[in-house]
Scaffold this active site. Structure first.
Site, PDB file in Angstrom:
ATOM      1  N   SER A 105      19.303  21.765  -6.275  1.00  0.00           N
ATOM      2  CA  SER A 105      18.745  22.150  -7.581  1.00  0.00           C
ATOM      3  C   SER A 105      18.151  23.546  -7.502  1.00  0.00           C
ATOM      4  CB  SER A 105      17.669  21.167  -8.024  1.00  0.00           C
ATOM      5  OG  SER A 105      16.492  21.340  -7.258  1.00  0.00           O
ATOM      6  N   ASP A 106      18.181  24.251  -8.622  1.00  0.00           N
ATOM      7  CA  ASP A 106      17.359  25.452  -8.710  1.00  0.00           C
ATOM      8  C   ASP A 106      15.898  24.979  -8.652  1.00  0.00           C
ATOM      9  OD1 ASP A 106      16.410  28.023  -8.999  1.00  0.00           O
ATOM     10  OD2 ASP A 106      17.780  28.541 -10.621  1.00  0.00           O
ATOM     11  N   TRP A 107      14.990  25.906  -8.426  1.00  0.00           N
ATOM     12  CA  TRP A 107      13.582  25.538  -8.163  1.00  0.00           C
ATOM     13  C   TRP A 107      12.944  24.898  -9.396  1.00  0.00           C
ATOM     14  CZ3 TRP A 107      16.168  26.654  -4.332  1.00  0.00           C
ATOM     15  CH2 TRP A 107      15.658  26.765  -3.060  1.00  0.00           C
TER      16      TRP A 107
END
Ligand SMILES: *[C@@H]1O[C@H](CO)[C@@H](O)[C@H](O)[C@H]1NC(C)=O
Ligand SMILES: *[C@@H]1O[C@H](CO)[C@@H](O)[C@H](O)[C@H]1NC(C)=O
Ligand SMILES: *[C@@H]1O[C@H](CO)[C@@H](O)[C@H](O)[C@H]1NC(C)=O
Ligand SMILES: *[C@@H]1O[C@H](CO)[C@@H](O)[C@H](O)[C@H]1NC(C)=O
Ligand SMILES: *[C@@H]1O[C@H](CO)[C@@H](O)[C@H](O)[C@H]1NC(C)=O
Ligand SMILES: *[C@@H]1O[C@H](CO)[C@@H](O)[C@H](O)[C@H]1NC(C)=O
Ligand SMILES: *[C@@H]1O[C@H](CO)[C@@H](O)[C@H](O)[C@H]1NC(C)=O
Ligand SMILES: *[C@@H]1O[C@H](CO)[C@@H](O)[C@H](O)[C@H]1NC(C)=O
Ligand SMILES: *[C@@H]1O[C@H](CO)[C@@H](O)[C@H](O)[C@H]1NC(C)=O
Ligand SMILES: *[C@@H]1O[C@H](CO)[C@@H](O)[C@H](O)[C@H]1NC(C)=O
Length: 873
Positions: free
Chosen positions: A292-294
């Site tokens: 996932s992106d942050w």
């Protein structure tokens, strides 16, 4: 079966944020590809499991052997991040101390190493794209990989092909390569190979349609909540444009892919089962892991089923100490909601990427800390525990400055030259203008994450940055050249010192004006630009600066440092503006590289990887800067389909200022003798058959007592662990919605053999898409007196009513001696002459007449020939 169907299924399984669906959603059952019909994302389950496709067999076997030894808690550990600023890297997962397996370290950025010292600052992706040089793309990837490896990084968070660059104002376009999918596809593939050959996992990002910064995540906008933007597009545009370079990255073996913040067709990027399960792991046969992106994960079980394999940085919100996975993932397995094979698959994919690039032999312990440059400090920055040696200040730059300088020069594009360039270096009086010629008064790294536009611009802002080890400014490099030749050099670097500027310009025999335009990631606002650019004009009153100089000097050379195209209307036709150069974001050797070009030590050969227009509206739909539906997701309909950048200019018959592919040299080239040869190739056969059943590598106990915190365990505050807090599952979940009787999507737990996808079959897609159908040759002659490089470009007209006039399908950068000729050679693959057929759900060669063109830019195509595809249909 129509793939883009109106389905409210995802709404039912979205735990963290409401899904909204537009009203009109007629399914495109007739094969229509109208984008607005398709603002929904159909469910697709189960999540395909890794099988060792392509050259992943050995890595898969090793990964499976490793994961087979792991306990449930250990498997949860290596899929779950330990929380924001909890460990040394920008992201870390849990470790497996029992087997001596360290935490996997994820680190920014696509142009070097963020948050570390003694590292190189490479040219940005969107700049090196202008070199059109496969070897240099590979080398830059390899060198970045070497640096990451030597600092102890496992996964480099780059390269970028999302954003692709739908609109030039998009804040992060410069991190990626080019709005042309073919050019981006080759650049990303070479970069991935480079990084991974150095023994580091590449994480290609952001999947997908992450085309603007405004509203990319749910959050506050001017005081009120606005949900994440939804990028809405149709299946054909997905395949022919935005997915294309991701397919190349997968084919090149990218070990990781990062899912994006934004929604796609109203389903969250990191829990979009259609895009992750069907498209990426199914059709593209991706064997690595999706990260996932942050904070882009918004649900636990739903994202697990939708194909997410690693959550970053692991906590629900930065430093919440809670996680959608961690204990919740342990719970979802033991309460029977998620089958263990799905977790096994996530862990196996992570470990397969690890072995695929050879981390088992390449790894060194992490020797830096992202959150402090101090030698001693806290290992757990947020929790303030674990005091000790955190930065060993290892110099990992090797001799990379040499290729950084050369590739920055190779990427510089000469846009105009009245014969004044190259300068001789013996000019009597050289005047240099502009704050872009000099150093930021705060130092080259003085603004965190380069979040200001002070001094010469050599990278944009945000997470896609690295600290400069030094930044050679244009003024320094020009002084050094001219000084050695006995000339005079003076400068005015205050853009608003009008009288001094005008006075000095009058005295100068040559004036070199440096101007810029910046952009970056949306968490930083610079001069009112929230990541995305508000306009396409120059910053810091660049137009006025050029006017003040050129009104007083008939030999004014303009150098543009910018994140993408800028409007040059006010000066490009002025006779006093004798030359214009686009130098992009060149990295640490900026000044040396531009001086190499200005003084003819390097003959420019770069070509534009995008179009310079004369009005922002020419590029198509604007970005969305204001909420459009109250607190609900702004609906960003990609109505223009595949017509972005030069394809839009061609479609609307707009003459660009400088077209895609354009760039001059100090010599000239001519084109002759196009020759097209047909290559025998078999008929295209859609992939058929079935996968094996999903392997289950463990059969863990469902007894909660086995997963409690170990006694005596010293834990780090807010760190995410896999353990349960209580033997009562609901209590352990700390989730008021625990055990709610959701209907999980049909098929999500199905581990039986699954049908293969016709357009798939191997990493990147059906291998026959890369069958070579034609080879094309042409003769290129250097007619001048200097050796030079010519980027020869091949375009194809696919011939259909809905097709762009031409699309790039080949190129090569040739170095040719004066008076000599070279042969350009390009292969045209099946994919290069195919269109995506939404009804067939496959690539097809249409019966429209096709033409191949070879030339110097998208609009200078002197050679052409028919492409007879009848044998291949
Ligand atoms: C969508 O449908 C709802 C309910 O029928 C209606 O209130 C709303 O105005 C519609 N929105 C649009 C954009 O048509
Ligand atoms: C999970 O990872 C953490 C952090 O590295 C470590 O302290 C813990 O021992 C690991 N747990 C297991 C079960 O391996
Ligand atoms: C489990 O996930 C839910 C959201 O789905 C969250 O509210 C809760 O805090 C999480 N629990 C733990 C222990 O992290
Ligand atoms: C640096 O940039 C900031 C805004 O981006 C500006 O406010 C400041 O005045 C600049 N300072 C210098 C010394 O250039
Ligand atoms: C465009 O934005 C830049 C940077 O914020 C600003 O300096 C410039 O004045 C703007 N141009 C126009 C025409 O508003
Ligand atoms: C500028 O003007 C001077 C004087 O008229 C002339 O000698 C020179 O060639 C001009 N330079 C350019 C680049 O036009
Ligand atoms: C707790 O830790 C101490 C020190 O490491 C050790 O001596 C002791 O045996 C441990 N107790 C238990 C119950 O594990
Ligand atoms: C464990 O549960 C208690 C409440 O029972 C809570 O205060 C504590 O924060 C929890 N710890 C973790 C790591 O979730
Ligand atoms: C199982 O655990 C997950 C994670 O805590 C939770 O979201 C889900 O509601 C649980 N399901 C059941 C049936 O208890
Ligand atoms: C959950 O829902 C299903 C179908 O809606 C129903 O058959 C089942 O009895 C429910 N289970 C519980 C525990 O409420």
């Amino acid at each position: 079966m129509p793939r883009w169907r109106a389905q409210a299924f995802l709404a039912a399984i979205s735990l963290a944020s409401a899904q909204t669906f537009p009203n009109s959603t007629t399914p495109p059952t007739n094969g229509s590809s109208s984008p607005l019909n398709n603002a929904d994302s159909p469910p697709f389950y189960p999540s395909p499991w890794i099988e060792g496709l392509g050259d992943w067999g050995e890595a898969y076997a090793k990964a499976q052997a490793f994961v087979s030894q792991l306990t449930l808690l250990e498997k949860v550990n290596i899929t779950t991040g330990t929380g924001w600023q909890s460990d040394h890297c920008v992201g870390n997962v849990g470790s497996v101390p029992r087997l001596g397996f360290d935490s996997i370290c994820m680190q920014d950025s696509p142009l070097g190493i963020r948050f570390a010292d003694y590292v190189s600052a490479f040219p940005a992706g969107g700049t090196i794209a202008a070199a059109w040089d496969r070897g240099e793309w590979y080398r830059r990837g390899y060198q970045m990989g070497q640096e990451h490896r030597a600092k102890g990084v496992d996964v480099q968070l780059g390269p970028v092909v999302g954003p692709l660059g739908r609109n030039p104002k998009g804040g992060r376009n410069w991190e990626g390569f080019s709005p042309d999918p073919y050019l981006s596809g080759i650049a990303v593939a070479d970069t991935v190979r480079g990084i991974q050959d150095a023994g580091v996992v590449a994480c290609t990002k952001h999947y997908i349609m992450n085309e603007q910064e405004h509203f990319r995540s749910p959050g506050n906008f001017e005081g009120s909540f606005v949900d994440a933007i939804s990028s809405n597009l149709d299946d054909k545009t997905l395949h022919e444009l935005y997915l294309w370079p991701f397919a190349d990255a997968v084919r090149a073996g990218t070990g990781a892919i990062m899912c994006s913040y934004n929604k796609i067709n109203n389903s969250q990027g990191c829990q979009n089962s259609y895009l992750q399960n069907y498209i990426l792991k199914g059709e593209l046969g991706f064997q690595g892991f999706i990260m996932s992106d942050w904070d882009a994960q918004h649900s636990g079980v739903a994202s697990t089923f939708a194909g997410l394999d690693m959550t970053m940085p692991g906590d629900t919100d930065f430093n919440s100490g809670l996680s959608f996975w961690g204990p919740n993932l342990t719970l979802s397995i033991i309460n029977g909601t998620v089958p263990e094979w799905r977790l096994d698959d996530a862990a196996t994919r992570i470990m397969a990427a690890y072995y695929y690039v050879g981390r088992d032999t390449a790894s060194v312990p992490v020797n830096f800390d992202s959150w402090s440059r101090d030698t001693y400090g806290y290992a757990n920055f947020y929790a303030k525990t674990g005091y000790g040696l955190i930065n060993q200040h290892v110099d990992v730059r090797f001799d990379h400055f040499r290729s950084i300088r050369r590739t920055a020069a190779m990427s510089t594009v000469l846009l105009k030259n009245n014969g004044v360039l190259p300068l001789k270096g013996t000019e009597k009086w050289t005047a240099v203008f502009g704050n872009d010629a000099t150093e930021n008064a705060y130092g080259p790294n003085g603004c965190p994450d380069r979040g200001c536009d002070n001094g010469t611009l050599a990278m944009g802002w945000g997470s896609g940055t690295a600290d400069f080890p030094y930044l050679v400014t244009p003024l320094e490099a020009i002084k050094s050249t001219v000084g050695q030749n006995g000339g005079v050099v003076q400068s005015v670097t205050d853009n608003w010192a009008y009288s001094q500027i005008q006075q000095m310009a009058k005295e100068a025999s040559v004036s070199i004006v440096f101007v810029n335009a910046d952009s970056g990631e949306g968490y930083i606002t610079v001069d009112g630009n929230m990541g995305d650019r508000n306009n396409l004009t120059l910053w810091q009153d660049g137009d006025a600066l050029i006017r003040n100089v050129s009104a007083n000097c008939n030999n004014t050379i303009v150098v543009i440092h910018s994140v993408g195209p800028v409007l040059v209307n006010s000066f490009y036709q002025s006779p006093n503006v004798s030359a214009i150069l686009w130098a992009g974001l060149p990295g640490q050797e900026s000044g040396n590289a531009i001086a190499d070009i200005l003084y003819g030590r390097y003959n420019p050969g770069g070509k534009l990887p995008f179009t310079f227009g004369s009005d922002a509206a020419e590029y198509g739909p604007d970005l969305i800067y204001e909420p459009t539906a109250g607190s609900e997701s702004p609906q960003d309909n990609f109505e223009e389909g595949v017509f972005i950048d030069y394809r839009a200019f061609d479609q609307k018959n707009i003459t660009p200022v400088y077209e895609f592919g354009f760039g001059l040299s100090y010599t000239t080239f001519s084109y002759s003798n196009i020759k097209v040869t047909k290559v025998p190739a078999g008929e295209y056969t859609p992939t058929t058959g079935q996968s094996k059943a999903a392997p289950t590598l463990g059969n863990s106990s469902t007894d909660p007592a086995q997963y409690q915190w170990p006694s005596n365990f010293t834990y780090v505050n807010t760190f995410i662990y896999p353990y349960l807090n209580s033997t009562d599952l609901r209590t352990a979940s700390q989730d008021p919605e625990y055990g709610l009787n959701y209907t999980w999507p049909a098929g999500a737990t199905d581990s039986t053999p699954q049908a293969r996808i016709g357009a798939g079959g191997a990493p990147g897609g059906n291998p026959q898409l890369w069958d070579v159908l034609f080879t094309v040759e042409a003769t290129i002659t250097n007619n001048g007196t200097l050796p030079g490089d010519e980027v020869v470009q091949l375009y194809v007209s696919l011939g259909g009513e809905d097709d762009p006039k031409v699309v790039l399908r080949g190129f090569d950068r040739l170095s040719i001696q004066p008076g000599q000729s070279a042969t350009f050679h390009a292969d045209i693959t099946r994919r290069d002459v195919s269109n995506w057929d939404v009804a067939a759900q496959n690539w097809v060669i249409t019966d429209a007449a096709k033409t191949v063109y070879v030339g110097a830019s998208s609009r200078k195509l002197p050679l052409s020939a028919a492409l007879d595809t009848s044998d291949y249909r």
